[in-house]
Design a protein around this motif. Sequence first.
Motif, short mmCIF file in Angstrom:
data_model
loop_
_atom_site.label_atom_id
_atom_site.label_comp_id
_atom_site.label_asym_id
_atom_site.label_seq_id
_atom_site.Cartn_x
_atom_site.Cartn_y
_atom_site.Cartn_z
N ARG A 116 32.88 44.78 29.61
CA ARG A 116 31.88 45.61 28.91
C ARG A 116 31.23 46.74 29.15
O ARG A 116 30.23 46.33 30.37
N GLY A 117 31.12 48.10 29.25
CA GLY A 117 29.90 48.82 30.03
C GLY A 117 31.03 49.14 32.27
O GLY A 117 29.81 50.30 31.99
N HIS A 118 31.85 48.93 32.28
CA HIS A 118 31.74 49.15 33.48
C HIS A 118 33.08 50.34 33.40
O HIS A 118 33.39 50.88 32.63
N ARG A 119 32.69 50.70 34.82
CA ARG A 119 34.05 51.43 35.01
C ARG A 119 34.95 51.22 36.50
O ARG A 119 34.24 50.47 37.29
N TYR A 120 35.37 51.69 36.58
CA TYR A 120 36.65 51.00 37.89
C TYR A 120 35.93 51.01 39.00
O TYR A 120 35.37 52.48 39.45
N GLY A 121 36.36 50.21 39.77
CA GLY A 121 35.64 50.42 41.66
C GLY A 121 35.94 49.13 41.83
O GLY A 121 37.08 50.18 43.01
N LEU A 122 36.02 48.45 42.79
CA LEU A 122 36.43 47.74 43.31
C LEU A 122 37.99 46.60 42.96
O LEU A 122 37.93 47.27 41.82
N SER A 123 38.85 46.56 43.33
CA SER A 123 39.92 45.67 43.39
C SER A 123 40.27 44.92 43.82
O SER A 123 39.70 44.14 44.98
N ALA A 124 41.57 44.00 43.08
CA ALA A 124 41.78 42.93 43.90
C ALA A 124 43.00 42.65 43.41
O ALA A 124 43.59 43.92 43.43
N ARG A 125 42.87 42.45 44.86
CA ARG A 125 45.04 41.80 45.10
C ARG A 125 45.28 40.14 44.97
O ARG A 125 45.34 39.64 44.96
N SER A 126 46.94 40.75 44.90
CA SER A 126 47.43 38.89 44.40
C SER A 126 47.05 38.14 46.06
O SER A 126 47.29 37.41 45.74
N VAL B 271 46.69 48.62 30.24
CA VAL B 271 46.47 47.80 29.50
C VAL B 271 44.53 48.16 28.39
O VAL B 271 43.50 47.88 29.18
N THR B 272 44.83 48.57 27.02
CA THR B 272 43.88 49.00 26.83
C THR B 272 43.72 48.17 25.19
O THR B 272 44.59 47.38 24.52
N THR B 273 42.39 48.08 25.27
CA THR B 273 41.94 47.43 24.03
C THR B 273 40.90 47.72 23.58
O THR B 273 39.93 48.19 24.02
N ASN B 274 40.08 47.00 23.02
CA ASN B 274 38.59 47.85 21.43
C ASN B 274 37.17 47.17 22.70
O ASN B 274 36.49 45.90 22.09
N LEU B 275 37.31 47.51 23.68
CA LEU B 275 36.62 47.02 25.08
C LEU B 275 35.02 47.06 24.58
O LEU B 275 34.34 46.15 24.32
N ASN B 276 34.36 48.17 23.97
CA ASN B 276 33.76 48.55 23.82
C ASN B 276 32.70 49.53 22.76
O ASN B 276 31.20 49.51 22.61
N ASP B 277 33.72 49.69 21.83
CA ASP B 277 34.15 50.13 20.31
C ASP B 277 35.16 48.81 19.40
O ASP B 277 35.87 49.48 20.14
N PRO B 278 34.59 48.81 18.92
CA PRO B 278 35.56 47.91 17.61
C PRO B 278 36.75 49.02 17.09
O PRO B 278 38.50 48.57 16.59
N LYS B 279 36.81 50.58 17.60
CA LYS B 279 37.24 51.38 16.72
C LYS B 279 37.85 52.17 17.90
O LYS B 279 38.62 53.36 17.41
#
Length: 542
Positions: free
Chosen positions: A183-193, A156-164
Amino acid sequence: MGGGKALQAPSRRAVLGLLSSACILPGHALQAQAPARPGPGRGFGYEDVVERAKALAKQPFDAASATIPSELSKLTYDSYREVRFRRDKAFWREGGSDFRLLPFHLGFLHDKPVQIHLIDHGTAVPIPFTTGLFEYGKVPVPKGLSPALGFAGFTVTTNLNDPKVQDEVVSFLGASYFRLIGRGHRYGLSARSLALDVGGQQPEEFPFMRALWVEEPTPDTTELVIYALVDSPSVTAAFRYAVSPGLETHMDITATIIPRREIERIGIAPLTSMFQAGEGDLGLRTDFRPEIHDSDGLMMNSGSGEWIWRPLRNPKALRISSFHDKNPRGFGLMQRDREFGSYQDLEARYDARPGYWVQPQGDWGEGRIDLVEIPTDNEAFDNIVACWTPNIPLPTGQATELRYRISALSTTSLLHPYAQVHQSFAGSDIEDGVAEGQGRKRFIVDFAGGDLAYYQGAPDRLELVATTTGGAITTKILTYHAPLKGVRAIVDATLPDGQSAELRMFIKTRNRTLSETWTATWSVPPGDTARAQVPQAQPARQ
């Protein structure tokens, strides 16, 4: 993990790149192709997913339905990378919402089909698979695939770092893995259910998502609600994830878990990360980079209120540490060091990886936070797991509900008012003056923040408290650290050959605690013991 053979996989950062670029249910459990219609007077919701999980738990596990056509499973890493969702086909483009949903194609390592449903005005309608949703690049477009095939997951994408600008904020891909970023993050660790038998005597079992439901957002939606039906030979479960994007994106989770059998080691709110080398691991560096890790410590807030920091390590052999507690207030794998100079990696940007902080809600009872550390010589592999394990196994055939929040954080400084561990080192073994049959090691910990700056003119009022569960503390030195406006604690400890111990230290003044508690496990091998077999780390994503 769990002693299984390591799979051949592309580099970890390449797998992360797939995330950024980018299962059919058994017929006797749910008709996945047909809209799920709620009962009279209400819309489809979490209760409906729970009922499906309960019905599924009463039936034998169906492995045959969790398969995909051979032409998809034979896709290589490079060919799978050619297959991308067409962003102009993203769902919710015309609804005025800030959210967009983009499914992932099945194939390569992602071989567990999941049906994705959109909940529109109370009715859950499955998204039919069609090749028209994807670009295939140099890969031949597959023929004859069923509309009921399903997908590998979604982002899912959204206006996380920039309104446009649309940026990824959450993704579900692989087994029961998911990720969220702020905001400002890069993918790193993961969560699991869920995690089953992590670090146990038998191979780890990976529950996977058979179906996902997403409530269609409106123009005013700020919280995205997602449901999941999870299945495996040993357990079924229903999950509700409420995602709130922002500076510190958080996800409120409700889990209803129904074991098919007694599960001795069930991991609740499991987190999976990578640690290859830290500031004190000169011998583990493989190139010019000073540090290589997604997380550098396990942070805990015990039920009694104590704040604890456990630095992560890349051990020589599999190491499992357990922190027993009752009703923990929080735990997480954190990336505390946010300085680019600590990593010098322009591509991976480990300095921008988030930490995940888990806050249990309600009564979780007695149990332990398990930390599993597996040796690795490659950043392509996740070798760290942290989770909550109840003392008493969840009742077989009965539903147990748990609630918690996961937050993606850039800093731990706002979680408590005490001084925090800035960095720590385990020095070389000390040989001078050590009795035969014993080992001696020096530990150095820098504390900074909190109220320590207040005592820079009177450091003699500070006290270093150090304890060990085995052996003895032989030296304690506390020195004011002017550059940090903090203190440096130095502790020498001795331990008999063949034993291990837990070392703890914190700073206080009179009867007032000033810092969190640093803790680490160390051991002295028997003098005549041959080097143990080293378990292999698992691939970054299952």
